[in-house]
Design an enzyme around this catalytic site. Structure first.
Site, short mmCIF file in Angstrom:
data_model
loop_
_atom_site.label_atom_id
_atom_site.label_comp_id
_atom_site.label_asym_id
_atom_site.label_seq_id
_atom_site.Cartn_x
_atom_site.Cartn_y
_atom_site.Cartn_z
N CYS A 103 0.38 4.66 67.44
CA CYS A 103 1.54 4.91 68.31
C CYS A 103 1.14 6.00 69.30
CB CYS A 103 2.75 5.34 67.49
SG CYS A 103 4.20 5.73 68.49
N GLU A 151 7.09 2.98 62.67
CA GLU A 151 7.68 2.83 64.00
C GLU A 151 9.08 2.24 63.92
OE1 GLU A 151 6.37 1.05 68.36
OE2 GLU A 151 4.88 1.34 66.79
N CYS A 165 6.50 3.36 75.30
CA CYS A 165 5.42 3.09 74.34
C CYS A 165 4.10 3.49 74.98
CB CYS A 165 5.41 1.62 73.95
SG CYS A 165 4.05 1.20 72.82
N GLY A 173 3.76 8.72 69.59
CA GLY A 173 3.71 9.44 68.33
C GLY A 173 2.55 10.41 68.27
N ASN A 221 0.92 3.22 73.77
CA ASN A 221 -0.14 2.21 73.70
C ASN A 221 0.10 1.08 74.69
OD1 ASN A 221 -1.73 3.38 71.62
ND2 ASN A 221 -0.27 2.66 70.09
N HIS A 224 10.86 11.19 67.78
CA HIS A 224 9.83 11.23 66.74
C HIS A 224 10.17 12.30 65.71
CE1 HIS A 224 6.91 8.53 68.65
NE2 HIS A 224 7.45 8.99 69.77
#
Length: 288
Positions: free
Chosen positions: A225, A216, A74, A228, A76, A166
């Site tokens: 994201c 997500e 992830c 992303g 973030n 993705h």
């Protein structure tokens, strides 16, 4: 009682604990995560992030979505973890490695006037081979503007993995009016993505700017994201829509992504601590 801090990266919010997930019985971890992340009966968050040192002394980050599933990475969250580690004095250098399920990532905290203003992360090289994304296509092939069927309709998708899968759609209409809540879950669980997928809906503003909404995997629509945003920059370049350096405007704010000449993707954006606290858990939920 367990200590925690609450963080967000552009509104994509997390509960962060200095704890190994191995401290929780495997059969109980999904329930534990769901309880902590519940927005009415728990702390609330899109995910729960565990930060700990392994037996070799390496910093590890593992994240679980609010539904108890574990994604590989992830973007973030890793910015939040990097700022947490640096501001708490747990690391001394401004750049340091973090082990994730998607491999080692290297964040760098950016400091101005003594404050951490942003975090830049070397997200590594994008994965484009269909079987590694994973996507059920011809082995070794790339998924670029590929036509697939969704609910009887033909759409074009591009697939990229940044350690997690993705599916990217470049749309010809305003993204804020696009039916993300209809198409998002259909693509997340599409038969061509055996591990499910995150989905990005992209409105190209010019060759260096996009507006994006994110569906997500395991969460639903989120405000941002990081992986992303990186996938969008790569996919947009592969499709000929974007230059390698892109401003990605998400519902929660802005990230800057560069697909470098060394094939590494660099993501820069904020990380914000919201509050600190302690949460009560039943004795059976956490091992000794």
């Amino acid at each position: 009682m367990l200590n925690f801090t609450k963080w967000h990266g552009l509104g994509n919010d997390f509960v962060l604990m200095e704890l190994s997930p191995d401290a929780i019985p495997q059969e109980k971890i999904a329930g534990f995560v769901h309880r902590v992340c519940h927005r009415h009966f728990g702390v609330g968050g899109d995910g729960l992030v565990f930060v700990y040192c392994d037996d070799k002394g390496f910093i590890n980050m593992r994240i679980f979505n609010a539904d108890g599933t574990e994604p590989e990475m992830c973007g973030n969250a890793i910015r939040c973890v990097a700022k947490y580690l640096y501001t708490k004095g747990l690391v001394k250098d401004t750049s340091f490695p973090i082990q994730t399920k998607a491999g080692i990532k290297v964040p760098e905290v950016i400091i101005k006037d003594g404050e951490v203003t942003a975090v830049k992360v070397d997200m590594g090289e994008p994965i484009l081979e269909s079987e590694q994304i994973p996507f059920k296509g011809e082995r070794g092939s790339k998924v670029i503007d590929q036509e697939i069927q969704v609910d009887g309709k033909k759409i074009l998708i591009t697939a990229v993995s940044m350690g997690n899968p993705h599916c990217i759609l470049f749309i010809d209409e305003r993204v804020d009016q696009f039916p993300v809540h209809i198409l998002g879950p259909q693509l997340e669980c599409h038969r061509l993505f055996p591990a499910k997928t995150n989905v990005e809906f992209v409105e190209v503003l010019d060759r260096n700017r996009v507006s994006v909404r994110v569906w997500e995997r395991g969460v639903g629509e989120t405000l941002a994201c990081g992986t992303g945003a990186c996938a969008v920059a790569v996919g947009g370049s592969l499709c000929g829509h974007l230059d390698p350096s892109v401003e990605v405007n998400l519902s929660g704010g802005r990230l800057y992504v560069e697909w470098g000449s060394n094939n590494h993707v660099y993501m820069t954006g904020p990380a914000v601590e919201v509050f600190q606290g302690r949460c009560r858990v039943e004795r059976w939920e956490v091992g000794s």
